[in-house]
Design a protein around this motif. Structure first.
Motif, PDB file in Angstrom:
ATOM      1  N   VAL A 137     -60.253  54.504 -47.271  1.00  0.00           N
ATOM      2  CA  VAL A 137     -61.582  54.220 -46.729  1.00  0.00           C
ATOM      3  C   VAL A 137     -62.534  53.948 -47.893  1.00  0.00           C
ATOM      4  O   VAL A 137     -62.623  54.743 -48.836  1.00  0.00           O
ATOM      5  CB  VAL A 137     -62.094  55.391 -45.879  1.00  0.00           C
ATOM      6  N   LEU A 138     -63.221  52.808 -47.841  1.00  0.00           N
ATOM      7  CA  LEU A 138     -64.192  52.419 -48.866  1.00  0.00           C
ATOM      8  C   LEU A 138     -65.588  52.447 -48.253  1.00  0.00           C
ATOM      9  O   LEU A 138     -65.814  51.852 -47.186  1.00  0.00           O
ATOM     10  CB  LEU A 138     -63.916  51.014 -49.396  1.00  0.00           C
ATOM     11  N   VAL A 139     -66.492  53.130 -48.911  1.00  0.00           N
ATOM     12  CA  VAL A 139     -67.875  53.220 -48.450  1.00  0.00           C
ATOM     13  C   VAL A 139     -68.787  52.789 -49.586  1.00  0.00           C
ATOM     14  O   VAL A 139     -68.600  53.212 -50.736  1.00  0.00           O
ATOM     15  CB  VAL A 139     -68.226  54.654 -47.997  1.00  0.00           C
ATOM     16  N   GLY A 140     -69.757  51.953 -49.282  1.00  0.00           N
ATOM     17  CA  GLY A 140     -70.723  51.511 -50.288  1.00  0.00           C
ATOM     18  C   GLY A 140     -72.134  51.595 -49.756  1.00  0.00           C
ATOM     19  O   GLY A 140     -72.383  51.303 -48.576  1.00  0.00           O
ATOM     20  N   PHE A 141     -73.068  52.008 -50.613  1.00  0.00           N
ATOM     21  CA  PHE A 141     -74.493  52.022 -50.284  1.00  0.00           C
ATOM     22  C   PHE A 141     -75.224  51.129 -51.276  1.00  0.00           C
ATOM     23  O   PHE A 141     -74.904  51.137 -52.471  1.00  0.00           O
ATOM     24  CB  PHE A 141     -75.063  53.438 -50.348  1.00  0.00           C
ATOM     25  N   ARG A 142     -76.208  50.401 -50.784  1.00  0.00           N
ATOM     26  CA  ARG A 142     -76.974  49.539 -51.663  1.00  0.00           C
ATOM     27  C   ARG A 142     -77.573  50.384 -52.790  1.00  0.00           C
ATOM     28  O   ARG A 142     -78.173  51.434 -52.546  1.00  0.00           O
ATOM     29  CB  ARG A 142     -78.059  48.819 -50.874  1.00  0.00           C
ATOM     30  N   ALA A 143     -77.417  49.911 -54.019  1.00  0.00           N
ATOM     31  CA  ALA A 143     -77.749  50.730 -55.184  1.00  0.00           C
ATOM     32  C   ALA A 143     -79.219  51.122 -55.241  1.00  0.00           C
ATOM     33  O   ALA A 143     -79.564  52.206 -55.703  1.00  0.00           O
ATOM     34  CB  ALA A 143     -77.341  49.998 -56.462  1.00  0.00           C
ATOM     35  N   ASP A 144     -80.098  50.252 -54.724  1.00  0.00           N
ATOM     36  CA  ASP A 144     -81.532  50.553 -54.805  1.00  0.00           C
ATOM     37  C   ASP A 144     -81.936  51.722 -53.925  1.00  0.00           C
ATOM     38  O   ASP A 144     -83.030  52.278 -54.085  1.00  0.00           O
ATOM     39  CB  ASP A 144     -82.347  49.312 -54.422  1.00  0.00           C
ATOM     40  N   LEU A 145     -81.051  52.158 -52.994  1.00  0.00           N
ATOM     41  CA  LEU A 145     -81.377  53.274 -52.111  1.00  0.00           C
ATOM     42  C   LEU A 145     -81.210  54.619 -52.806  1.00  0.00           C
ATOM     43  O   LEU A 145     -81.795  55.619 -52.386  1.00  0.00           O
ATOM     44  CB  LEU A 145     -80.498  53.223 -50.852  1.00  0.00           C
ATOM     45  N   GLY A 146     -80.388  54.663 -53.837  1.00  0.00           N
ATOM     46  CA  GLY A 146     -80.224  55.890 -54.605  1.00  0.00           C
ATOM     47  C   GLY A 146     -79.558  57.028 -53.852  1.00  0.00           C
ATOM     48  O   GLY A 146     -79.804  58.209 -54.148  1.00  0.00           O
ATOM     49  N   PHE A 147     -78.692  56.718 -52.897  1.00  0.00           N
ATOM     50  CA  PHE A 147     -78.047  57.767 -52.108  1.00  0.00           C
ATOM     51  C   PHE A 147     -76.973  58.508 -52.903  1.00  0.00           C
ATOM     52  O   PHE A 147     -76.297  57.925 -53.753  1.00  0.00           O
ATOM     53  CB  PHE A 147     -77.372  57.168 -50.860  1.00  0.00           C
ATOM     54  N   GLU A 148     -76.823  59.779 -52.595  1.00  0.00           N
ATOM     55  CA  GLU A 148     -75.700  60.572 -53.090  1.00  0.00           C
ATOM     56  C   GLU A 148     -74.735  60.767 -51.924  1.00  0.00           C
ATOM     57  O   GLU A 148     -75.105  61.323 -50.893  1.00  0.00           O
ATOM     58  CB  GLU A 148     -76.179  61.922 -53.630  1.00  0.00           C
ATOM     59  N   TRP A 149     -73.519  60.315 -52.102  1.00  0.00           N
ATOM     60  CA  TRP A 149     -72.553  60.305 -50.988  1.00  0.00           C
ATOM     61  C   TRP A 149     -71.282  61.044 -51.369  1.00  0.00           C
ATOM     62  O   TRP A 149     -70.815  60.966 -52.516  1.00  0.00           O
ATOM     63  CB  TRP A 149     -72.204  58.860 -50.610  1.00  0.00           C
ATOM     64  N   SER A 150     -70.723  61.744 -50.410  1.00  0.00           N
ATOM     65  CA  SER A 150     -69.362  62.275 -50.550  1.00  0.00           C
ATOM     66  C   SER A 150     -68.702  62.211 -49.184  1.00  0.00           C
ATOM     67  O   SER A 150     -69.376  62.303 -48.147  1.00  0.00           O
ATOM     68  CB  SER A 150     -69.368  63.714 -51.073  1.00  0.00           C
ATOM     69  N   PHE A 151     -67.397  62.030 -49.170  1.00  0.00           N
ATOM     70  CA  PHE A 151     -66.663  61.947 -47.913  1.00  0.00           C
ATOM     71  C   PHE A 151     -66.646  63.319 -47.218  1.00  0.00           C
ATOM     72  O   PHE A 151     -66.668  64.356 -47.890  1.00  0.00           O
ATOM     73  CB  PHE A 151     -65.230  61.478 -48.160  1.00  0.00           C
ATOM     74  N   PRO A 152     -66.605  63.320 -45.892  1.00  0.00           N
ATOM     75  CA  PRO A 152     -66.508  64.601 -45.184  1.00  0.00           C
ATOM     76  C   PRO A 152     -65.210  65.315 -45.531  1.00  0.00           C
ATOM     77  O   PRO A 152     -64.156  64.682 -45.653  1.00  0.00           O
ATOM     78  CB  PRO A 152     -66.552  64.192 -43.704  1.00  0.00           C
ATOM     79  N   GLU A 153     -65.308  66.612 -45.709  1.00  0.00           N
ATOM     80  CA  GLU A 153     -64.127  67.401 -46.035  1.00  0.00           C
ATOM     81  C   GLU A 153     -63.266  67.603 -44.789  1.00  0.00           C
ATOM     82  O   GLU A 153     -63.755  67.527 -43.655  1.00  0.00           O
ATOM     83  CB  GLU A 153     -64.536  68.750 -46.627  1.00  0.00           C
ATOM     84  N   PRO A 154     -61.969  67.852 -44.974  1.00  0.00           N
ATOM     85  CA  PRO A 154     -61.073  68.052 -43.815  1.00  0.00           C
ATOM     86  C   PRO A 154     -61.560  69.166 -42.896  1.00  0.00           C
ATOM     87  O   PRO A 154     -62.030  70.205 -43.356  1.00  0.00           O
ATOM     88  CB  PRO A 154     -59.739  68.419 -44.478  1.00  0.00           C
TER      89      PRO A 154
END
Length: 405
Positions: free
Chosen positions: A206-223
């Motif tokens: 699974v590939l997830v991308g956020f537009r860089a100007d939004l400055g989001f911190e992302w991590s995948f949901p844990e099991p």
């Protein structure tokens, strides 16, 4: 992180590429997104979506009529900067372990079209998925190329340029640290659907991308679900067998490969905190035994397709574990992965409804076509519950960002 009450009721806008039978789209809808466009070239998959729309099945009835055609011909200009999420599962056969492994040499490699959609729509986020074969060592350089194309979608491939030359340009741009133009922060992970409540051992990249100007911190949901919790309920307390009304004398023995793991669990003396993996028995227990070539009254797509047989490497899925990965196959549906294996050695094909449950499609969702065609659609699909879990996390970030703005 939880979305605010105000934004929780506001649907975010999405465009779905490579929609297939609608597994990913269903999960994203359930997460609160509103699909503005859906693209799929396969006639049967489009028929499945249209048929469920005609029947008024929610949320499909509110989806746009799918564009039946090649994604390379689709015009994204009406959606530019109006879309929150672009999603899709580019055809996986070029990278599938069960396929021909041709990768970028395969004319079904449509990942470049995913990059075009991101470039022309400029969404706040994207979500793409593919088979774990994409992470095979012999595809490592091309996978890097995919990631960089999605990171810098405006740095397009020149006419008559080899992909390796384009990769070199992307690498130079990336290492230069420039922030000019449209760019995305992209991350990926191989997720096992069984860890998210899907009764199937199905690993997807699974590939997830956020537009860089939004400055989001992302991590995948844990099991949320684990094998250890299932083994505890089966072989430490016996709670699993009690729930299914299986007496002690009818219970099977611990599979040899789990003996040492169960011993460690007993030694620890404490049940794991996560929910247990869901099994084939868990999700099929209330379905009647199917009748050959005749749909069971009141149950969609539930009839027995005869002719199943087991052979080396193709032994079917046991009742008391998540199913093996359902597959579409290169030359028709591979029966070994799409069979149910009884403890006494008997095997039979899963019905279409059973396979749909293993992919967490709702029971009122009909699959169009004969058994082999419907099973192909399901074998290509993304499990609904896994896609919903990831999409909910994306929605939380996007909703909170909109509120802050």
């Amino acid at each position: 992180m939880k979305a605010s009450k105000n934004n929780a009721s506001r649907p975010l806008e999405s465009v779905e590429l490579f929609a297939g039978a609608g597994g990913l789209a269903l999960g994203i809808s359930d997460a609160g997104f509103h699909h503005r466009a859906m693209i799929e070239r396969d006639r049967w998959a489009c028929d499945t979506i249209r048929y469920n729309q005609e029947r008024g099945v929610s949320p499909v009835v509110n989806w746009p009529t799918p564009y039946q055609g090649d994604v390379r011909d689709f015009d994204y200009s009406p959606y530019e900067e109006r879309i929150d999420l672009v999603s899709g599962g580019p055809p996986c056969q070029p990278f599938s372990i069960g396929g021909k492994h041709r990768g970028y040499r395969d004319d079904r490699d449509i990942f470049p079209e995913a990059a075009r959609a991101v470039r022309e729509i400029r969404p706040r986020a994207f979500l793409f998925e593919n088979v774990r074969g994409l992470l095979r060592p012999n595809f490592a350089e091309y996978f890097k190329y995919i990631l960089l194309r999605l990171t810098y979608p405006e740095l397009v491939r020149r006419a008559n340029d080899k992909w390796t030359n384009h990769l070199a340009r992307l690498e130079r741009h990336h290492t230069a640290g420039t922030s000019r133009g449209l760019s995305y922060n992209v991350t990926f992970r191989a997720l096992n659907a069984a860890d998210y409540g899907v009764p199937q051992a199905r690993v997807r990249v699974v590939l997830v991308g956020f537009r860089a100007d939004l400055g989001f911190e992302w991590s995948f949901p844990e099991p949320e679900h684990t094998l250890d919790s299932l083994l505890w309920d089966q072989w430490v307390t016996g709670e699993y067998w009690d729930e299914h009304s299986i007496s002690k004398r009818r219970r099977p023995s611990i599979p040899q490969r789990f003996v040492s793991r169960v011993a460690k669990l007993k030694s620890a003396g404490e049940k794991p905190s996560a929910a247990r993996w869901r099994t084939v028995r868990d999700v099929l227990r209330d379905l009647p035994e199917p009748t050959e070539r005749q749909e069971t009254k009141g149950v969609l797509n539930h009839w027995l397709n005869p002719g199943a047989r087991a052979y080396t490497g193709h032994t079917g899925s046991p009742f008391d574990l998540p199913a093996k990965t359902l597959k579409a196959g290169v030359h028709g549906v591979p029966g070994g992965e799409n069979m149910l294996a009884h403890a006494d050695g008997r095997v039979r094909y899963f019905t279409v409804r059973e396979a749909a449950r293993l992919q967490t499609f709702p029971d009122n969702y009909a699959l169009e076509g004969a058994w082999s065609e419907a099973m192909r659609q399901l074998g290509n699909a993304v499990p609904v519950k896994m896609s919903q879990t990831v999409a909910v996390r994306i929605r939380e970030l996007l909703s909170n960002e909109a509120e802050a703005a």
